[in-house]
Design a protein around this motif. Structure first.
Motif, PDB file in Angstrom:
ATOM      1  N   THR A   1      -9.973  92.577  70.626  1.00  0.00           N
ATOM      2  CA  THR A   1     -10.187  92.610  69.174  1.00  0.00           C
ATOM      3  C   THR A   1      -9.831  91.275  68.514  1.00  0.00           C
ATOM      4  N   TRP A   2      -8.979  90.462  69.188  1.00  0.00           N
ATOM      5  CA  TRP A   2      -8.716  89.111  68.670  1.00  0.00           C
ATOM      6  C   TRP A   2      -9.973  88.242  68.753  1.00  0.00           C
ATOM      7  N   LEU A   3     -10.801  88.532  69.743  1.00  0.00           N
ATOM      8  CA  LEU A   3     -11.972  87.686  70.005  1.00  0.00           C
ATOM      9  C   LEU A   3     -13.264  88.227  69.406  1.00  0.00           C
ATOM     10  N   ASP A   4     -13.325  89.519  69.159  1.00  0.00           N
ATOM     11  CA  ASP A   4     -14.582  90.119  68.723  1.00  0.00           C
ATOM     12  C   ASP A   4     -15.168  89.470  67.466  1.00  0.00           C
ATOM     13  N   PRO A   5     -14.376  89.184  66.424  1.00  0.00           N
ATOM     14  CA  PRO A   5     -14.975  88.592  65.215  1.00  0.00           C
ATOM     15  C   PRO A   5     -15.614  87.218  65.464  1.00  0.00           C
ATOM     16  N   VAL A   6     -14.925  86.353  66.204  1.00  0.00           N
ATOM     17  CA  VAL A   6     -15.491  85.026  66.444  1.00  0.00           C
ATOM     18  C   VAL A   6     -16.691  85.114  67.379  1.00  0.00           C
ATOM     19  N   HIS A   7     -16.652  86.049  68.325  1.00  0.00           N
ATOM     20  CA  HIS A   7     -17.806  86.244  69.205  1.00  0.00           C
ATOM     21  C   HIS A   7     -19.014  86.701  68.393  1.00  0.00           C
ATOM     22  N   ALA A   8     -18.793  87.597  67.432  1.00  0.00           N
ATOM     23  CA  ALA A   8     -19.894  88.061  66.583  1.00  0.00           C
ATOM     24  C   ALA A   8     -20.477  86.912  65.758  1.00  0.00           C
ATOM     25  N   ARG A   9     -19.625  86.026  65.276  1.00  0.00           N
ATOM     26  CA  ARG A   9     -20.113  84.870  64.509  1.00  0.00           C
ATOM     27  C   ARG A   9     -20.909  83.921  65.393  1.00  0.00           C
ATOM     28  N   LEU A  10     -20.437  83.707  66.613  1.00  0.00           N
ATOM     29  CA  LEU A  10     -21.178  82.862  67.540  1.00  0.00           C
ATOM     30  C   LEU A  10     -22.559  83.451  67.836  1.00  0.00           C
ATOM     31  N   GLU A  11     -22.602  84.752  68.071  1.00  0.00           N
ATOM     32  CA  GLU A  11     -23.879  85.414  68.349  1.00  0.00           C
ATOM     33  C   GLU A  11     -24.816  85.309  67.152  1.00  0.00           C
ATOM     34  N   ALA A  12     -24.301  85.509  65.972  1.00  0.00           N
ATOM     35  CA  ALA A  12     -25.135  85.421  64.775  1.00  0.00           C
ATOM     36  C   ALA A  12     -25.670  84.007  64.571  1.00  0.00           C
ATOM     37  N   MET A  13     -24.823  83.023  64.814  1.00  0.00           N
ATOM     38  CA  MET A  13     -25.250  81.637  64.645  1.00  0.00           C
ATOM     39  C   MET A  13     -26.291  81.266  65.696  1.00  0.00           C
ATOM     40  N   ARG A  14     -26.091  81.727  66.918  1.00  0.00           N
ATOM     41  CA  ARG A  14     -27.078  81.422  67.971  1.00  0.00           C
ATOM     42  C   ARG A  14     -28.426  82.069  67.657  1.00  0.00           C
ATOM     43  N   ALA A  15     -28.379  83.307  67.185  1.00  0.00           N
ATOM     44  CA  ALA A  15     -29.628  84.007  66.864  1.00  0.00           C
ATOM     45  C   ALA A  15     -30.326  83.407  65.646  1.00  0.00           C
ATOM     46  N   GLY A  16     -29.502  82.860  64.746  1.00  0.00           N
ATOM     47  CA  GLY A  16     -30.079  82.355  63.487  1.00  0.00           C
ATOM     48  C   GLY A  16     -30.526  80.925  63.554  1.00  0.00           C
TER      49      GLY A  16
END
Length: 404
Positions: free
Chosen positions: A389-404
């Motif tokens: 859970t410490w990593l999930d938020p930053v991982h989600a941001r990375l995924e969103a940035m890669r997709a966008g």
């Protein structure tokens, strides 16, 4: 201890005894790259000793073969033959840095010859060459001022930088690049890591000098490569915190950040922790961890380190030049995304060599690669799932940035 912007640490002034037989032997050998290469090719100590002694005697240098046959192994901080003499300049092509000696403020070199650095890590290559009789006999050290003075005025910039989350395909990426003979891949070279750590370790140097040191070290690590070839640098995972330093040193060099699903990375780290995730190796405050770090469960400490190093990529994104690559995209992304981002159009032969490399285990090239993502998710226990859970938020941001 902190120093002024232009003040450098005290440096030893010892110079080699030029009229000793060993130093005359060294000077003659450095001036003859063919002889150096031929002697380095002799792996058996007795064979090396006989050939080296014969070569030296033929040039009027009295060296007894018995003296060369049983040399003790070298140590990183010094040499068993006595104090390492300082040399007046950089060694010729074939010699590469192996150690930044903070206690002496000097750089140690070793002869690599035509070793093409195909091993998974630069440290593996150091182990291979450092024990050779040639490097035992002739330790080569340059004081920091001499090291900087010897750097080219226009230092070479890498063709690509590889930042990574750790345990996410960065070694695979490096090995695929290294499978092509036109590429030199420097995989986590320790002398460069020490330069990145200098402000943490001794409070020196200032920003501009550290940039010069990074440029000089990369130039030294690139010594002897084919000018028409390419240079790639895989960094340590925590070096994302130094992204501004590397952008300042190489503002035109494109870079990538490799990352992976948090639970899979955490399981790998729990099996065998990387140095950067172990308390005490690097200051915990570097990762935003306070005194509570002493009592944090292992999985939580690892997760917080990985979260901070990933956040550094998002914070430095505006510096430009970056591209995000997720682990599931490998190995295909090498040809379709990574190489084009690095300005390389791969041909059929290059793609074939990289595919062969991708079929092997990146850290154990003699073994066949086995996908392990599902097994790691099954292995994850409650502690790992909670730490993720410490990593999930930053991982989600990375995924969103890669997709966008």
């Amino acid at each position: 201890m902190c120093r002024g912007a232009s003040e450098s640490p005290a440096m030893p002034l010892e110079l080699p005894v030029a009229d000793s037989p060993r130093e005359r032997f060294r000077a003659a050998l450095l001036a003859d790259p063919h002889a150096t290469r031929d002697l380095f090719a002799l792996r058996e100590p007795e064979e090396f000793a006989a050939a080296a002694s014969s070569w030296a005697v033929s040039r009027g240098i009295a060296i007894d073969a018995a003296e060369l046959a049983d040399l003790p192994a070298p140590a990183l901080a010094g040499h068993p033959l006595g104090e390492v003499p300082l040399q007046p300049g950089w060694p010729p092509a074939g010699w590469l840095p192996v150690h930044f000696a903070i206690e002496a403020m000097a750089v140690d070199w070793a002869y690599f010859g035509e070793d093409l650095l195909r091993r998974p890590f630069y440290a593996d290559a150091i182990i291979k060459v450092r024990g050779h009789q040639l490097n035992r006999l002739f330790p080569y050290r340059t004081a920091l001022d001499v090291f900087l003075a010897g750097a080219p005025a226009d230092p070479p910039a890498p063709d690509g930088l590889i930042f990574h989350m750790s345990r996410c395909g960065s070694t695979l990426t490096a090995q695929m690049l290294a499978a092509c003979p036109e590429n030199r891949v420097l995989s986590e070279p320790a002398p460069l890591d020490t330069i990145v750590q200098l402000p943490l370790l001794i409070g020196w140097p200032d920003g501009a000098t550290q940039v010069r040191l990074v440029q000089a070290m990369v130039a030294a690590l690139a010594q002897g490569r084919d000018p028409a070839g390419r240079l790639f640098l895989k960094l340590d995972s925590w070096h994302t915190l130094a992204l501004p330093l590397f952008r300042a040193a190489f503002p035109e060099t494109p870079w990538i950040y490799l990352y992976r699903e948090p639970v899979e990375v955490l399981v790998s780290q729990m099996r065998m922790r990387g140095a950067q995730t172990a308390p005490g190796v690097l200051p915990p405050q570097l990762f935003g961890i306070g005194p509570e770090g002493e009592t944090l469960p292992d999985a939580d400490y690892i997760a917080r380190v990985l979260a901070r190093t990933s956040e550094a990529v998002l914070q430095g994104w505006g510096l430009g030049g970056g591209m995000l690559v997720a682990y599931p995209e490998l190995p295909d992304a090498m040809a379709t995304r990574i190489l084009p981002h690095f300005g390389v159009t791969p041909d059929g032969g290059m793609i074939a060599r990289m595919r062969t490399a991708a079929s092997r285990d990146a850290k154990a090239p003699n073994a066949t690669f086995q996908a392990d993502a599902e097994a790691k998710r099954r292995e994850a226990g409650e502690a790992v799932l909670a730490a993720a859970t410490w990593l999930d938020p930053v991982h989600a941001r990375l995924e969103a940035m890669r997709a966008g």
